[in-house]
Design a protein around this motif. Sequence first.
Motif, PDB file in Angstrom:
ATOM      1  N   LEU B  62      14.069  29.347  20.608  1.00 45.21           N
ATOM      2  CA  LEU B  62      13.912  29.458  19.158  1.00 45.21           C
ATOM      3  C   LEU B  62      13.614  30.904  18.768  1.00 45.21           C
ATOM      4  CD1 LEU B  62      11.792  26.272  18.343  1.00 45.21           C
ATOM      5  CD2 LEU B  62      14.265  26.601  18.114  1.00 45.21           C
ATOM      6  N   LYS B  63      13.972  31.191  17.499  1.00 45.04           N
ATOM      7  CA  LYS B  63      13.673  32.517  16.981  1.00 45.04           C
ATOM      8  C   LYS B  63      12.818  32.389  15.740  1.00 45.04           C
ATOM      9  CE  LYS B  63      17.822  34.669  18.742  1.00 45.04           C
ATOM     10  NZ  LYS B  63      19.226  34.933  18.437  1.00 45.04           N
ATOM     11  N   LEU B  64      12.025  33.423  15.509  1.00 46.39           N
ATOM     12  CA  LEU B  64      11.202  33.459  14.311  1.00 46.39           C
ATOM     13  C   LEU B  64      11.754  34.585  13.441  1.00 46.39           C
ATOM     14  CD1 LEU B  64       8.736  32.468  12.803  1.00 46.39           C
ATOM     15  CD2 LEU B  64       7.354  34.071  14.117  1.00 46.39           C
ATOM     16  N   CYS B  65      12.251  34.209  12.229  1.00 46.79           N
ATOM     17  CA  CYS B  65      12.934  35.198  11.399  1.00 46.79           C
ATOM     18  C   CYS B  65      12.130  35.499  10.136  1.00 46.79           C
ATOM     19  CB  CYS B  65      14.319  34.697  10.979  1.00 46.79           C
ATOM     20  SG  CYS B  65      15.350  34.243  12.377  1.00 46.79           S
ATOM     21  N   ASP B  66      12.109  36.770   9.750  1.00 48.15           N
ATOM     22  CA  ASP B  66      11.623  37.154   8.434  1.00 48.15           C
ATOM     23  C   ASP B  66      12.843  37.229   7.542  1.00 48.15           C
ATOM     24  OD1 ASP B  66       8.976  37.371   9.185  1.00 48.15           O
ATOM     25  OD2 ASP B  66       9.312  39.392  10.008  1.00 48.15           O
ATOM     26  N   VAL B  67      12.859  36.408   6.496  1.00 49.56           N
ATOM     27  CA  VAL B  67      14.073  36.284   5.706  1.00 49.56           C
ATOM     28  C   VAL B  67      13.818  36.739   4.278  1.00 49.56           C
ATOM     29  CG1 VAL B  67      15.820  34.645   4.899  1.00 49.56           C
ATOM     30  CG2 VAL B  67      14.783  34.330   7.144  1.00 49.56           C
ATOM     31  N   ASP B  68      14.732  37.548   3.781  1.00 48.84           N
ATOM     32  CA  ASP B  68      14.676  37.973   2.384  1.00 48.84           C
ATOM     33  C   ASP B  68      15.522  37.007   1.570  1.00 48.84           C
ATOM     34  OD1 ASP B  68      14.655  39.137  -0.061  1.00 48.84           O
ATOM     35  OD2 ASP B  68      15.400  41.113   0.606  1.00 48.84           O
ATOM     36  N   THR B  69      14.855  36.279   0.650  1.00 47.40           N
ATOM     37  CA  THR B  69      15.583  35.313  -0.170  1.00 47.40           C
ATOM     38  C   THR B  69      15.656  35.784  -1.614  1.00 47.40           C
ATOM     39  OG1 THR B  69      13.600  34.068  -0.737  1.00 47.40           O
ATOM     40  CG2 THR B  69      14.727  33.425   1.274  1.00 47.40           C
ATOM     41  N   GLY B  70      15.273  37.020  -1.822  1.00 51.13           N
ATOM     42  CA  GLY B  70      15.362  37.571  -3.163  1.00 51.13           C
ATOM     43  C   GLY B  70      14.175  37.259  -4.041  1.00 51.13           C
ATOM     44  N   SER B  71      13.154  36.609  -3.468  1.00 47.65           N
ATOM     45  CA  SER B  71      12.016  36.213  -4.288  1.00 47.65           C
ATOM     46  C   SER B  71      10.933  37.292  -4.315  1.00 47.65           C
ATOM     47  CB  SER B  71      11.402  34.923  -3.737  1.00 47.65           C
ATOM     48  OG  SER B  71      10.864  35.183  -2.456  1.00 47.65           O
ATOM     49  N   GLY B  72      11.140  38.351  -3.561  1.00 45.54           N
ATOM     50  CA  GLY B  72      10.141  39.407  -3.514  1.00 45.54           C
ATOM     51  C   GLY B  72       9.370  39.394  -2.222  1.00 45.54           C
ATOM     52  N   ASN B  73       8.969  38.224  -1.756  1.00 47.51           N
ATOM     53  CA  ASN B  73       8.265  38.127  -0.478  1.00 47.51           C
ATOM     54  C   ASN B  73       9.223  37.674   0.620  1.00 47.51           C
ATOM     55  OD1 ASN B  73       5.797  38.743  -1.720  1.00 47.51           O
ATOM     56  ND2 ASN B  73       5.560  36.589  -2.316  1.00 47.51           N
ATOM     57  N   LEU B  74       8.936  38.125   1.811  1.00 51.41           N
ATOM     58  CA  LEU B  74       9.734  37.641   2.935  1.00 51.41           C
ATOM     59  C   LEU B  74       9.241  36.250   3.328  1.00 51.41           C
ATOM     60  CD1 LEU B  74      10.155  40.761   5.248  1.00 51.41           C
ATOM     61  CD2 LEU B  74      11.644  39.911   3.431  1.00 51.41           C
ATOM     62  N   VAL B  75      10.146  35.427   3.798  1.00 48.84           N
ATOM     63  CA  VAL B  75       9.821  34.050   4.170  1.00 48.84           C
ATOM     64  C   VAL B  75       9.967  33.915   5.679  1.00 48.84           C
ATOM     65  CG1 VAL B  75      10.484  31.641   3.843  1.00 48.84           C
ATOM     66  CG2 VAL B  75      10.726  33.251   1.949  1.00 48.84           C
ATOM     67  N   LYS B  76       9.011  33.172   6.307  1.00 43.74           N
ATOM     68  CA  LYS B  76       9.107  32.958   7.762  1.00 43.74           C
ATOM     69  C   LYS B  76       9.894  31.679   8.028  1.00 43.74           C
ATOM     70  CE  LYS B  76       5.662  35.772   9.689  1.00 43.74           C
ATOM     71  NZ  LYS B  76       6.319  36.961  10.236  1.00 43.74           N
ATOM     72  N   VAL B  77      10.950  31.822   8.812  1.00 41.71           N
ATOM     73  CA  VAL B  77      11.783  30.657   9.123  1.00 41.71           C
ATOM     74  C   VAL B  77      12.006  30.595  10.633  1.00 41.71           C
ATOM     75  CG1 VAL B  77      14.018  29.544   8.773  1.00 41.71           C
ATOM     76  CG2 VAL B  77      12.964  30.812   6.888  1.00 41.71           C
ATOM     77  N   VAL B  78      11.774  29.408  11.211  1.00 43.60           N
ATOM     78  CA  VAL B  78      12.084  29.212  12.626  1.00 43.60           C
ATOM     79  C   VAL B  78      13.526  28.760  12.723  1.00 43.60           C
ATOM     80  CG1 VAL B  78      11.551  27.895  14.720  1.00 43.60           C
ATOM     81  CG2 VAL B  78       9.702  28.641  13.197  1.00 43.60           C
ATOM     82  N   CYS B  79      14.282  29.349  13.640  1.00 46.32           N
ATOM     83  CA  CYS B  79      15.721  29.087  13.712  1.00 46.32           C
ATOM     84  C   CYS B  79      16.148  28.983  15.167  1.00 46.32           C
ATOM     85  CB  CYS B  79      16.464  30.238  13.018  1.00 46.32           C
ATOM     86  SG  CYS B  79      18.250  30.080  13.063  1.00 46.32           S
ATOM     87  N   GLY B  80      17.042  28.015  15.446  1.00 46.88           N
ATOM     88  CA  GLY B  80      17.473  27.826  16.832  1.00 46.88           C
ATOM     89  C   GLY B  80      18.823  28.457  17.130  1.00 46.88           C
ATOM     90  N   ALA B  81      19.428  29.118  16.113  1.00 47.86           N
ATOM     91  CA  ALA B  81      20.801  29.605  16.298  1.00 47.86           C
ATOM     92  C   ALA B  81      20.827  30.863  17.161  1.00 47.86           C
ATOM     93  CB  ALA B  81      21.421  29.885  14.938  1.00 47.86           C
ATOM     94  N   GLN B  82      21.841  30.930  18.025  1.00 48.06           N
ATOM     95  CA  GLN B  82      22.031  32.097  18.878  1.00 48.06           C
ATOM     96  C   GLN B  82      22.321  33.338  18.032  1.00 48.06           C
ATOM     97  OE1 GLN B  82      22.027  32.513  22.320  1.00 48.06           O
ATOM     98  NE2 GLN B  82      21.017  30.507  22.319  1.00 48.06           N
ATOM     99  N   ASN B  83      23.092  33.115  16.934  1.00 49.14           N
ATOM    100  CA  ASN B  83      23.590  34.270  16.198  1.00 49.14           C
ATOM    101  C   ASN B  83      22.608  34.808  15.147  1.00 49.14           C
ATOM    102  OD1 ASN B  83      23.901  32.068  14.543  1.00 49.14           O
ATOM    103  ND2 ASN B  83      25.809  32.799  13.610  1.00 49.14           N
ATOM    104  N   ALA B  84      21.427  34.207  15.036  1.00 49.00           N
ATOM    105  CA  ALA B  84      20.431  34.737  14.091  1.00 49.00           C
ATOM    106  C   ALA B  84      20.007  36.116  14.590  1.00 49.00           C
ATOM    107  CB  ALA B  84      19.241  33.791  14.020  1.00 49.00           C
ATOM    108  N   ARG B  85      20.216  37.130  13.754  1.00 51.58           N
ATOM    109  CA  ARG B  85      19.918  38.504  14.206  1.00 51.58           C
ATOM    110  C   ARG B  85      19.561  39.394  13.017  1.00 51.58           C
ATOM    111  NH1 ARG B  85      25.483  37.664  14.416  1.00 51.58           N
ATOM    112  NH2 ARG B  85      26.597  38.981  12.902  1.00 51.58           N
ATOM    113  N   ASP B  86      18.956  40.496  13.316  1.00 53.15           N
ATOM    114  CA  ASP B  86      18.551  41.419  12.266  1.00 53.15           C
ATOM    115  C   ASP B  86      19.754  41.818  11.416  1.00 53.15           C
ATOM    116  OD1 ASP B  86      16.249  41.211  13.630  1.00 53.15           O
ATOM    117  OD2 ASP B  86      16.049  43.360  14.139  1.00 53.15           O
TER     118      ASP B  86
END
Lengths: 355, 800
Positions: B62-86
């Motif tokens: 699993l990966k732990l991603c900081d995701v920008d959803t446009g709301s101003g704050n970054l959101v923490k999302v756990v993701c199992g995908a191989q291709n999740a990358r910076d």
Amino acid sequence: MENFNQIESNILNKIKNVNDRNSYDSIKTEIFGKKGIITELFKKIGSLNQSEKKEYASKLNSLKTKITEILEKKLTDFNQSEINKKLENEKIDVTLPGRTYFAGKIHPVSQVIDEVTSIFSEIGFSVEDGPDVENEYYNFSALNTPENHPARDMHDTFYLDRSKDLLLRTHTSPVQIRTMLKSKPPFKIIAPGRTYRHDSDKTHSPMFHQLEGLHVDKNISMGHLKGCLYYFVKKFFEVEKVKIRFRPSHFPFTEPSAEVDIGYKIHNGKIKIGEGDKWLEILGCGMVHPKVLKNVKVNPNQYQGYAFGVGIDRLAMLKYEINDLRAFFESDIRWLEFYGFDPLDVPTNYRGLSR
Amino acid sequence: MITSLSWLKNHLATKANLNQIAERLTEIGLEVENIKSSNDNLDNFIVCKIIKSQKHPNADKLKLCDVDTGSGNLVKVVCGAQNARDGLFSVYAPPSAVIPKTNMKLKIAKIRGIESHGMLCSGYELNESSNKEGIIELNKKEKNIGDKYFKNIGEKTMDIAITPNRPDCLGVLGIARDLASSGLGKLKKQPRIKINQKFKSPIKVSIKKEKDQGCGIFGSVYIKNVQNKESPNWLKKRIISLGLKPISAIVDATNYVMFDLNRPLHAYDADKIDQEIIVRNSKKGESFKALDNKKYTLQNNMCAISDKSGVLGLGGIIGGTRSGTEFSTKNILLESAYFFPSLIRKTSKILNIDTDAKYRFERGIDPDSIKLGLELGMCMILDICGGEASKFSIVGKIKDERKIIDLEQEKFSKVIGFPIVSAEIKKILFSLGCSLRMSGKKIKVLPPTWRPDIKEDIDLIEELTRIKGYDKIPLINPEKENIKDTLNHKQKLFHFVQRSVSSKGFTEAVTWSFTDSKTDILFSELKSEIKLSNPISSDLDVLRSSLYSNLIISAKKNIHRNFEDLMLFEIGPVFKGTKPGEQSTMISAIKTGKYSRKNWIEKERNFDVFDIKNDALKTLNEIGINNLKIVVSNKTKKWYHPGRSGLLSLGSTGGPELAYFGEIHPSIIKRLDLRTENVLGFEIFLDNIPESRKKIREAKPQFIVSDYQKVFRDFAFVIDEKYSSGEIINLVQKVDNELIKVVKIFDIYQGDNIDSGKKSIAFNVTLEPRDKTLSDNDIDQISKKIISVVQETTGATLRS
């Protein structure tokens, strides 16, 4: 003549001192024994002359009666006080729990099968059964569901052989076929039993229970089907009024086909059957397809009738407010005891279907 | 089938609103399962950017991603995908969004100890592709972050459950026709647009004549000089409302026609076709890459649409990538064909393909809709993409299978229960597309080409009832008369024994008819297990041959939950073979643990064989078997403790087997890790319980009681231990069956003062004289007789 008053007061004095069983026995002997006071007095009667005899005997007898009564009273008192003493000693704590007692339970599926059987028995249906393992013909083809018919997709089937001829029945409808093949019309039967589909999630279990119904005679119309199912739903849910909707649908083995919905509402978090503006599908039904009748050698120009199939587990869930179908078959003793029924609670018409 | 009010209004002139239409559809058998404003949920899905992706501290995959959803704050999302990358742009679904594929509602959840606020989506989860691997990769810019992923202006849509007999209603036109027939509007006639089709299609089409040819008719039109592009907004909206993703005008137009008219079309890039189209049976081993990006290897005799170079696609199921249209496509060939349902079904089952086209063809497409489909598809493409269309080429012909059906008016009321006038019959059937002719009292009906389900009069009766309304069917109260007994002997026995066992304290379990072969084999005497070809899981792989298998698995689960004193039973089928009827009905019960536990008044003790033996015996008595006819012997089965189990049989040791009882073999308890000292069980063979020819009242002897005193005498012997107590009781009983009523064993002893190999047995005999008071001499006589019989038969010595 003896002074009976004096004798009496003497005896009473003696008796007065009696305060246990032993002294009682010895006093009794002293008075009524072989040489007792009263006995001796009686012995004298023979030696008296006629004039004295009558009065003497009368006085003696009344003395005897009086003393006897007093002694008997004394005895009763002794007995009573002995019992009282015994009772006092025997006192125990009845709030202590008793010996082990076993009480079993009947599974809700069995209870509902009995309820449903009782209802249909009242209106002339008898019970038939059939095997759990079926061949393709009885489960599908004879029921007008030929191979490569898309309706088969709705029945995810367990097979026992590679050629897909032997399977676990996907519905109780093959019992229709077996029943009609082995005898002659009219037919008026229900068939409860285990059914199997290759499906498993919160609302599907690979095994579940169905109740098949079949009524074929010379003039059985869709009006009879409607009447029968209204009767059934009202009796089963034990409600006076019930909202039922017949909706056109499709099953290969009936034509016209219908699905039946019952009205319900959610009141205080609990489901109330029979009223409200929500609909819940509870069964499928229809007029037996002429092709099915032909397959079982019944002349469709002479005979017609209806068939229906109800999910028994679903009925149990609705009536007894059970949420999870899968829990029915997990044999968790807590669940079985919570939802189970007393074995003496046999559903009958005269005693009421459920308590 | 999904549709909307505005789409329906293309075909139906109506003033009804959506709710009225939905209600009517359900009433006429097109059940509306739900109405939804499609954008409510889809609006949740947002274009996002992964700012940082690192390994989940507690999980390797699993990966732990900081995701920008446009709301101003970054959101923490756990993701199992191989291709999740910076730096990757993807699609974000926040908590409370519903995933289209699974209908699962997202929640903030801890995944391996770390909270995940929503998820990153794969194309599969959004119903956009069949590829489950990896999350969507978007080609977007920073300014797109926070945009809605689905651009959709939501009109409410209805989801209608179409039964397999109604392929015509897999198109909006069919639904509109049913609504019009039911009186909720008028069916619109579609204007014919005249197109100048001057030239002949340069691509030759042929259907090879061979056995099991899956294609009946192949219609096509060649359109040259098109300019493929994104669809106009109205078309995109329609496509999205179906739950599909707009691809290009050409593809969207073919999909539109499929859902509008229930007429699947297929568009080829004509320049990629090698010379000509040949519709032929495939040969084993041929393969092609389909539009779902999977490579399929074909068997013999599948319907292959091919060209000189090989297979292009599978007719009626799926096209291939080799001839797929692209934005750069210049010339197309548009196909509108008829494929036979059963062959479509066969092929798609073998290859495990499910497409919208396949779903329709296997249910039966209107063979007369070929031209109509070409016309509408062609017009749409010309309209959006420009170009010039060839003349239609239509190759092949199929037999019209329709038959004229004779309908008698009276039959309707006989089957349905209320009358209908002939004018109404004609009106309804005509509005559904039937051609009608009167012939005496009969109406001769030719069903329309789009209704392959209407074959005989009962089908027409169903149509009439459906359109009239099922609420018109009268309610006829049931008659309360029985033609035969409700239950037969076996069924009565079933119900009785079920409650008989339960009343002894056993709780009823209902378990699956299948079980784990590894457990079942311990309780089975079958030569070969009854395997399921497709078990639901590997530990439910055989049909049970004993009720013990599942009961003991259930007991184990309960014991492991610390419910160790159990009494469970089940009644139901066990299986002996794979053929229908090779099953028998059993009732089995088990008890585990202690009779009483932590009770001030009773000594704690385990359940034992005599508890379970009594349960079995009492049950047999209650279902009508006389105790005197039940013979107990030590015959047993491999799953019991060999010294603590036995058989109850009828009449004699070799008589019909009624039940086995005993302690389950300690090695089984150990092997299955039951974590209890003891499991006791009985199994009753219900099929061996004879049906009594007489009612109980008939079978009872006369009621005779003796007025003479009964007498009790005790006896004690030292006897060889090989003699069972049952044998001694029998022996004594037989000394005088009339006089000796009961023989009760009240003591058994082995140990000090008794020679080894011997045991002391003490019993009490009840003598009940019929015709006189027993004298001391009589009692002496019978006592001597008892002593001598026991001594002579067994060599026992009387104990003083």
